[in-house]
Design a protein around this motif. Structure first.
Motif, PDB file in Angstrom:
ATOM      1  N   ARG A  58       0.302  -1.273  -0.085  1.00 33.31           N
ATOM      2  CA  ARG A  58       0.117   0.033   0.035  1.00 33.31           C
ATOM      3  C   ARG A  58       0.524   1.343   0.187  1.00 33.31           C
ATOM      4  O   ARG A  58       0.031   2.237   0.417  1.00 33.31           O
ATOM      5  CB  ARG A  58      -1.117  -0.173   0.929  1.00 33.31           C
ATOM      6  CG  ARG A  58      -1.560  -1.670   0.704  1.00 33.31           C
ATOM      7  CD  ARG A  58      -3.175  -1.072   0.170  1.00 33.31           C
ATOM      8  NE  ARG A  58      -3.734  -2.562   0.130  1.00 33.31           N
ATOM      9  CZ  ARG A  58      -5.181  -2.500  -0.130  1.00 33.31           C
ATOM     10  NH1 ARG A  58      -5.227  -1.081  -1.768  1.00 33.31           N
ATOM     11  NH2 ARG A  58      -5.888  -3.087  -1.005  1.00 33.31           N
ATOM     12  N   ARG A  59       2.088   1.054  -1.149  1.00 38.37           N
ATOM     13  CA  ARG A  59       3.076   2.441  -0.426  1.00 38.37           C
ATOM     14  C   ARG A  59       3.920   2.893  -1.909  1.00 38.37           C
ATOM     15  O   ARG A  59       4.256   1.163  -2.359  1.00 38.37           O
ATOM     16  CB  ARG A  59       3.994   2.895   0.775  1.00 38.37           C
ATOM     17  CG  ARG A  59       3.159   2.852   2.063  1.00 38.37           C
ATOM     18  CD  ARG A  59       4.357   2.542   3.321  1.00 38.37           C
ATOM     19  NE  ARG A  59       5.072   4.079   3.545  1.00 38.37           N
ATOM     20  CZ  ARG A  59       6.210   2.673   4.396  1.00 38.37           C
ATOM     21  NH1 ARG A  59       6.552   1.768   3.956  1.00 38.37           N
ATOM     22  NH2 ARG A  59       7.244   3.441   3.606  1.00 38.37           N
ATOM     23  N   PHE A  60       4.182   3.189  -1.882  1.00 40.30           N
ATOM     24  CA  PHE A  60       4.860   4.268  -3.109  1.00 40.30           C
ATOM     25  C   PHE A  60       6.205   4.689  -2.815  1.00 40.30           C
ATOM     26  O   PHE A  60       5.905   5.459  -1.962  1.00 40.30           O
ATOM     27  CB  PHE A  60       4.655   4.632  -4.232  1.00 40.30           C
ATOM     28  CG  PHE A  60       3.854   3.580  -4.936  1.00 40.30           C
ATOM     29  CD1 PHE A  60       3.805   2.816  -5.810  1.00 40.30           C
ATOM     30  CD2 PHE A  60       2.246   3.675  -4.088  1.00 40.30           C
ATOM     31  CE1 PHE A  60       2.378   1.733  -7.069  1.00 40.30           C
ATOM     32  CE2 PHE A  60       0.976   2.849  -5.164  1.00 40.30           C
ATOM     33  CZ  PHE A  60       1.326   1.395  -5.755  1.00 40.30           C
ATOM     34  N   GLY A  61       7.277   4.507  -3.366  1.00 42.89           N
ATOM     35  CA  GLY A  61       8.839   5.447  -2.938  1.00 42.89           C
ATOM     36  C   GLY A  61       8.628   6.480  -4.483  1.00 42.89           C
ATOM     37  O   GLY A  61       9.596   5.452  -5.049  1.00 42.89           O
ATOM     38  N   LEU A  62       8.825   7.564  -3.910  1.00 45.18           N
ATOM     39  CA  LEU A  62       9.609   8.467  -5.378  1.00 45.18           C
ATOM     40  C   LEU A  62      11.109   9.128  -4.931  1.00 45.18           C
ATOM     41  O   LEU A  62      11.452   9.317  -3.486  1.00 45.18           O
ATOM     42  CB  LEU A  62       8.522   9.689  -5.308  1.00 45.18           C
ATOM     43  CG  LEU A  62       7.285   9.474  -5.673  1.00 45.18           C
ATOM     44  CD1 LEU A  62       6.069  10.669  -5.606  1.00 45.18           C
ATOM     45  CD2 LEU A  62       7.205   8.661  -7.509  1.00 45.18           C
ATOM     46  N   THR A  63      12.057   9.190  -5.800  1.00 44.14           N
ATOM     47  CA  THR A  63      13.637   9.180  -5.480  1.00 44.14           C
ATOM     48  C   THR A  63      13.461  10.255  -6.351  1.00 44.14           C
ATOM     49  O   THR A  63      12.981  10.616  -8.076  1.00 44.14           O
ATOM     50  CB  THR A  63      13.920   8.535  -5.970  1.00 44.14           C
ATOM     51  OG1 THR A  63      14.223   7.299  -5.348  1.00 44.14           O
ATOM     52  CG2 THR A  63      15.665   9.091  -5.862  1.00 44.14           C
ATOM     53  N   PHE A  64      13.900  11.435  -6.544  1.00 45.92           N
ATOM     54  CA  PHE A  64      13.924  12.797  -7.139  1.00 45.92           C
ATOM     55  C   PHE A  64      15.584  12.763  -7.319  1.00 45.92           C
ATOM     56  O   PHE A  64      16.953  12.477  -6.278  1.00 45.92           O
ATOM     57  CB  PHE A  64      13.895  14.245  -6.346  1.00 45.92           C
ATOM     58  CG  PHE A  64      12.550  13.775  -5.631  1.00 45.92           C
ATOM     59  CD1 PHE A  64      11.233  14.231  -6.978  1.00 45.92           C
ATOM     60  CD2 PHE A  64      12.178  13.253  -4.318  1.00 45.92           C
ATOM     61  CE1 PHE A  64      10.300  14.246  -5.690  1.00 45.92           C
ATOM     62  CE2 PHE A  64      10.287  13.219  -4.127  1.00 45.92           C
ATOM     63  CZ  PHE A  64       9.694  13.485  -5.195  1.00 45.92           C
ATOM     64  N   GLN A  65      15.740  13.966  -8.211  1.00 48.39           N
ATOM     65  CA  GLN A  65      17.316  13.993  -9.324  1.00 48.39           C
ATOM     66  C   GLN A  65      17.987  14.606  -8.222  1.00 48.39           C
ATOM     67  O   GLN A  65      19.170  14.375  -8.416  1.00 48.39           O
ATOM     68  CB  GLN A  65      17.137  15.250  -9.832  1.00 48.39           C
ATOM     69  CG  GLN A  65      18.190  14.926 -11.196  1.00 48.39           C
ATOM     70  CD  GLN A  65      18.432  15.874 -12.308  1.00 48.39           C
ATOM     71  OE1 GLN A  65      17.272  17.195 -11.864  1.00 48.39           O
ATOM     72  NE2 GLN A  65      17.986  15.001 -13.571  1.00 48.39           N
ATOM     73  N   ASP A  66      17.940  15.189  -7.104  1.00 46.49           N
ATOM     74  CA  ASP A  66      18.462  15.588  -5.936  1.00 46.49           C
ATOM     75  C   ASP A  66      19.063  15.241  -4.793  1.00 46.49           C
ATOM     76  O   ASP A  66      19.847  15.451  -4.089  1.00 46.49           O
ATOM     77  CB  ASP A  66      18.081  17.074  -5.556  1.00 46.49           C
ATOM     78  CG  ASP A  66      16.953  17.167  -5.132  1.00 46.49           C
ATOM     79  OD1 ASP A  66      16.361  16.544  -4.902  1.00 46.49           O
ATOM     80  OD2 ASP A  66      16.963  18.019  -4.170  1.00 46.49           O
ATOM     81  N   GLY A  67      18.795  13.397  -5.383  1.00 47.73           N
ATOM     82  CA  GLY A  67      18.487  13.254  -3.872  1.00 47.73           C
ATOM     83  C   GLY A  67      17.605  12.269  -2.747  1.00 47.73           C
ATOM     84  O   GLY A  67      17.565  11.264  -1.974  1.00 47.73           O
TER      85      GLY A  67
END
Length: 373
Positions: free
Chosen positions: A134-143
């Motif tokens: 029931r969860r999602f992770g997001l990774t952004f360009q700056d870490g």
């Protein structure tokens, strides 16, 4: 229910706005640093049954009408000798058709309707993963990273969310070359009169020279050619473009000569017409992330309608978001398939050897024009 919307374009912002009206908070992760970080493009004709309906659901019809330009619906189609083939004139001041609005004005309208902390600027998503049932992770360009319970991919053609649902590939369908002419009424009055208040298409063999008036008085010029014709860098030179239109009436090629800067070419891509995916809990797509189509007038309208329909389902079933997402997807797939087919046909027709005759027949049979986005 923590909802993350990937992408702060028209679809993502419409979704956030309608959910906000229902008391449902969201975070919109947008790659741009600020709302004014880049130009937002030309104008859009918002259709009553899709884009305008979504704005009504968002409670923004009044704001839209204060910013839109009904006169921008005027549409002329010429041949290379500058002879008029079709001339559509809207009813003065009427919003019953498909009034034009600048993309920038429409995006600002949506941004201004949201709480200031809704959009997380300068958050370019480079990876999206399922980290639990029931969860999602997001990774952004700056870490940096974030997680959510519901993830909506509204992040366009190069969606970072789409691979979690489908491996659909993009196909290269055309090349679009863009130029801009600022302060046209003062600097180029002949061109301002030629283009008029709306859209102009000049139809040749396998190529189109188009122009549209923006609300700030500038003219956006677009040249469309088939995907396989030349290497894209060929189109960065005005001289090369003028050579392509050799023999055309000088009043038309003056649109290229008057461009304020070097031409900007880009590839136009599309997803397969029958793109769909098996439902997965907690995640879905809207707009170009879900059904990228050639730019013949439907993309933004359908993205906003996607947002309105998804928001309605989530608001109706806040305790069962998976059921809401499933209902949205089933209806969206059924709605989009014929629109994607039509968009592909129009795109092919516009760049065919018989485009002028085909387009005249198309607009004679269908009185409401479908100007390019």
């Amino acid at each position: 229910m923590r909802i993350a919307i990937a992408g702060g374009g028209l679809g993502g912002l419409t979704l956030a706005r309608i959910l906000h009206r229902h008391g449902i908070a969201t975070v919109v992760y947008e790659r741009e640093a600020t709302r004014s970080a880049r130009a937002q493009g030309g104008t859009l004709d918002l259709h009553p049954e899709s884009g305008q309906q979504a704005l009504a659901d968002a409670g923004l019809t009044g704001r839209f009408r204060s910013e839109a330009r009904p006169e921008g619906e005027e549409h002329r189609i010429l041949d290379p000798a500058a002879r008029t083939l079709v001339h559509h004139r809207p009813d003065p001041g009427s919003f019953s058709g498909r009034p034009e609005i600048d993309r920038r004005a429409l995006r600002d309208l949506l941004l201004d309707s949201l709480p200031r902390d809704t959009v997380a600027w300068q958050h370019r998503i480079v990876a999206a993963t399922r980290i639990a049932d029931r969860r999602f992770g997001l990774t952004f360009q700056d870490g940096r990273s974030a997680d959510c319970d519901i993830l909506v991919g509204a992040d366009g053609a190069r969606s970072a969310v789409r691979p979690l649902l489908t491996d659909a590939k993009l196909s290269y369908v055309a090349t679009l070359v863009e130029l801009s002419i600022s302060d046209a009424d003062r600097r180029h009055p002949d061109l301002a009169e030629l283009v008029g208040p709306g859209n102009l298409w000049c139809i040749g063999v396998n190529q189109i020279l188009a122009a549209q008036r923006l609300g700030d008085g500038s003219i956006k010029v677009g040249i469309s050619v088939r995907a396989e014709d030349r290497a894209i860098d060929t189109y960065r030179s005005k001289r090369a473009l003028l050579d392509m239109f050799d023999g055309w009436d000088p009043s038309l090629t003056a649109l290229i000569e008057a461009g304020d800067s070097a031409p900007t070419p880009r590839r136009i891509e599309a997803m397969p017409i029958d793109t769909c995916w098996a439902h997965q809990p907690g995640i879905t797509l809207i707009g170009d992330a879900a059904h990228l189509m050639p730019p013949v007038g439907e993309g933004a309208n359908q993205a906003m309608l996607d947002a309105a329909e998804l928001a309605a389902e989530l608001a109706a079933s806040p305790a069962d978001p998976d059921s809401a997402i499933r209902k949205y997807e089933e209806a969206m797939f059924a709605r989009i398939h014929p629109i994607a087919e039509m968009s592909a046909r129009v795109q092919a027709m516009m760049l065919s050897p018989t485009a002028a005759d085909d387009i005249v027949r198309f607009f004679t049979a269908r009185p409401e024009p479908v100007p390019a986005e």
